[in-house]
Every structure is written in structure tokens, then in C-alpha cells.
Scaffold this motif. Structure first.
Motif, PDB file in Angstrom:
ATOM      1  N   PRO A 276       0.807  -1.228   0.000  1.00 42.06           N
ATOM      2  CA  PRO A 276       0.000   0.000   0.000  1.00 42.06           C
ATOM      3  C   PRO A 276       0.841   1.281   0.000  1.00 42.06           C
ATOM      4  CG  PRO A 276      -0.901  -1.585   1.554  1.00 42.06           C
ATOM      5  CD  PRO A 276       0.413  -2.138   1.091  1.00 42.06           C
ATOM      6  N   ARG A 279       2.148   1.756  -3.580  1.00 45.23           N
ATOM      7  CA  ARG A 279       1.034   2.189  -4.433  1.00 45.23           C
ATOM      8  C   ARG A 279       0.692   3.660  -4.192  1.00 45.23           C
ATOM      9  NH1 ARG A 279      -1.663  -2.017  -6.928  1.00 45.23           N
ATOM     10  NH2 ARG A 279      -3.386  -0.615  -7.406  1.00 45.23           N
ATOM     11  N   LYS A 280       0.661   4.027  -2.913  1.00 44.15           N
ATOM     12  CA  LYS A 280       0.300   5.408  -2.575  1.00 44.15           C
ATOM     13  C   LYS A 280       1.323   6.400  -3.137  1.00 44.15           C
ATOM     14  CE  LYS A 280      -1.142   8.416   1.230  1.00 44.15           C
ATOM     15  NZ  LYS A 280      -0.394   9.588   0.757  1.00 44.15           N
ATOM     16  N   ARG A 281       2.607   6.068  -3.022  1.00 48.96           N
ATOM     17  CA  ARG A 281       3.643   6.971  -3.540  1.00 48.96           C
ATOM     18  C   ARG A 281       3.495   7.185  -5.041  1.00 48.96           C
ATOM     19  NH1 ARG A 281       9.469   5.195  -1.866  1.00 48.96           N
ATOM     20  NH2 ARG A 281       9.966   7.167  -2.927  1.00 48.96           N
ATOM     21  N   GLU A 283       0.585   6.595  -6.859  1.00 43.47           N
ATOM     22  CA  GLU A 283      -0.722   7.211  -7.140  1.00 43.47           C
ATOM     23  C   GLU A 283      -0.775   8.674  -6.721  1.00 43.47           C
ATOM     24  OE1 GLU A 283      -3.274   4.431  -5.178  1.00 43.47           O
ATOM     25  OE2 GLU A 283      -3.402   3.106  -6.941  1.00 43.47           O
ATOM     26  N   ASP A 284       0.009   9.036  -5.712  1.00 38.76           N
ATOM     27  CA  ASP A 284       0.056  10.434  -5.285  1.00 38.76           C
ATOM     28  C   ASP A 284       0.668  11.346  -6.352  1.00 38.76           C
ATOM     29  OD1 ASP A 284      -1.175   9.967  -2.904  1.00 38.76           O
ATOM     30  OD2 ASP A 284       0.635  10.078  -1.660  1.00 38.76           O
TER      31      ASP A 284
END
Length: 320
Positions: A276, A279-281, A283-284
Motif C-alpha cells: 500500500p 502504491r500510494k507513492r 498514485e500520489d
């Protein structure tokens, strides 16, 4: 050197041993074909550490900028197919640049082994805050009123920013001078500093400057408006759907890599992308996780190459 590697691979195959057994036993080099600071570099550095942990050996990012990505991509194409020298694949290096540059020293379809498409990213036209216009209507009006007055920066000649901006110019009847750089990072620095007023860039590298108020977003290429930039129209919205294309960022190696090694790298990358935090890095940055199969990525590269060959032919684009 390459011949010795190929002979070793052939002997291994003859012995019935899996190429992926024990792989990797030393650090893996991941060539980024652009200077530090651009989207290609950002994506590579986000994935390299978790991928290295998954594989059990460090994945070391090596920036080899220049030639709109050709220098680094050529180095990857000419590497031994042993899995220890990989490269980041972009639309610039596998489609746009080869489509316009007849002297490209590799064939993007036959000289690489696609491994995985990590993420797809929107593209953006942004301007320095000193530019007279702050929205798309004002931007296009300013360009039409002052042909030849303005210049734009890109990651390099033949790169996706160059090709899409030239397509934009041909569709809108505007003229802006191209200033190529060795990557998006240096181009962004000059646009933020006011040396060049306009940039056509991938969103992840430009977005921090937009959020900081150092760049003004004008128009984006994306399926729909972005949650990060809800007031910025897409190229499709302003009647320029041919320019409304996403960029991809994947991993590939030289041609001839064994399938089980490719599958192992694909699986390790997909596993890394399940984290997660990773993914966040990604998607950000405004990017969309793809994580597809080697076969699907190969089809994407081929399709995008055909698109840009048609753009070059239809718009009569050259490097001159």
C-alpha cells in the motif's frame, strides 16, 4: 562479451536448468534513460527499493540521459540478456523517438524484452506564473496572437513531450519554439526559473511545482479530469483528442532474456506494487498502477509505436 553470455545461457538451457534458479545473485542495474528529477526517474526510484527487497538483491538506479532517451535505451538494448542490466521503458524511448528518428540505433519491437508496465501517467502543459494566461482559453489566444514569441521545454528531442507538443501545434495552427533538454528535470528547472515559459511534461514530475504555485497548469491528457487538478480541462475537452494520450513507465531488458527470468521479475514487481505504501507513492503523483503481463506490455509498446509512426507520417514531423 554478449556472445559469451548467450553461449552460457544456451549451455544452461541444454542442461535443463531453470534460468531463474538462484537469480539474482548480485545487484541489478536499472537504467533510467533521462536525467534525475523527471517522472521516469521518480517511478524508477519508487519501485527500485521494494523490488530489490523482494528479489533479495539491490536494484540500483543509473541515470543515462541524453538524446531524448536514446542513449540510455540503447545501452539497455546492447546489454547481455542475463537479467542484471534492465531499463525503464517510456513512450519516448519505445515509441515517440523511434517513430520520428530514422537513426534510432535499436528497434523498439524486436531489440527489447518487455517485462512489466508499472504505471500510466497523464501529461500536462504548464506555464511559468509570469506567462500572460492562466487558463486554456487565454493560453491558446496568447499563442495565436503572438506566433513565434514563446518557447517550450521538453525532456528531449523526439520525446513524448516534444512529439505531443508538435502534434498540438499542428492541430491548433500555433508556433512555439522547442527547447530540448536531457530530461524533464532540467527542463522543469528552467521553466520554474522563468528561462523558458512553457513545458509539456508528464504529470508526476510537474505536479509538485504546480502544487507549490511555481507552475500554472493549462491542460492535461487524461481519461477524465484529475482529482489533483479538478479545474484543468483535458485535451479531449478542448477538442484535441489526438493529444489526449497517457504515458507508460515499465521495465524491460535486452532481447533474448529467458522467459522464466522475465516471469520472476514480473512477479516480483507485481508483488512490490501490492505494498500500500508503494502504491500510494505512485498514485500520489497522479499515476495509475498498471502491473500487467510481459505479453500485454509488449502489445502496448507495439500499439503506441504504430500510433506515433502515423502521427509522424500524417503531420510530416522531422527532427530538422
Amino acid at each position: 562479451m554478449q556472445r559469451r553470455h548467450l553461449m552460457a545461457l544456451a549451455l544452461t538451457m541444454a542442461a535443463g536448468t531453470s534460468f531463474a534458479d538462484g537469480y539474482p545473485t548480485k545487484p541489478i542495474r536499472l537504467v533510467v534513460p533521462f536525467a534525475p528529477g523527471g517522472t521516469t526517474d521518480i517511478i524508477a526510484r519508487v519501485i527500485s527499493d521494494p523490488l530489490g527487497k523482494t528479489l533479495g538483491q539491490p536494484v540500483i538506479v543509473d541515470n543515462k540521459g541524453g538524446g531524448g532517451g536514446l542513449i540510455g535505451a540503447t545501452e539497455t538494448a546492447r546489454s547481455a540478456p542475463d537479467g542484471y542490466s534492465l531499463g525503464v521503458a517510456t513512450v519516448s524511448t519505445t515509441a515517440a523517438n523511434p517513430a520520428i528518428n530514422t537513426k534510432t540505433p535499436y528497434n523498439p519491437i524486436t531489440d527489447f524484452t518487455p517485462i512489466i508496465n508499472i504505471a500510466a501517467t497523464p501529461n500536462i502543459i504548464a506555464v511559468n506564473p509570469s506567462f500572460p494566461a492562466k487558463d486554456y482559453a487565454g493560453f491558446i489566444a496568447e499563442l495565436k496572437k503572438n506566433p513565434g514569441k514563446y518557447s517550450y521545454g521538453s525532456s528531449g528531442t523526439g520525446g513524448i513531450g516534444h512529439m505531443l507538443m508538435e502534434l498540438y501545434k499542428s492541430l491548433t495552427g500555433t508556433f512555439v519554439t522547442h527547447i530540448p533538454y536531457r530530461g524533464a528535470g532540467p527542463a522543469l528547472n528552467d521553466v520554474v526559473a522563468g528561462q523558458v515559459p512553457i513545458i509539456f511534461d508528464n504529470l508526476p514530475s510537474a505536479l509538485p511545482f504546480v502544487k507549490a504555485g511555481k507552475l500554472v497548469p493549462i491542460v492535461v491528457s487524461a481519461p477524465t479530469r484529475l482529482k489533483e487538478l479538478p479545474n484543468v480541462p483535458t485535451f479531449k475537452e478542448v477538442g484535441l483528442e489526438p493529444v489526449n494520450r497517457l504515458a507508460y513507465y515499465g521495465i524491460l531488458g535486452p532481447k533474448g532474456m529467458p522467459k522464466d527470468m522475465v516471469d520472476k521479475l514480473n512477479e516480483a514487481t507485481r508483488k512490490s506494487l501490492e505494498d500500500p505504501a508503494v502504491r500510494k507513492r505512485i498514485e500520489d503523483t497522479g499515476s495509475i498502477i498498471v502491473a500487467n503481463t510481459p505479453e500485454q506490455f509488449a502489445q502496448q509498446i507495439k500499439a503506441e509505436f504504430e500510433v506515433y509512426k502515423e502521427v509522424v507520417k500524417k503531420q510530416k514531423l522531422t527532427l530538422d
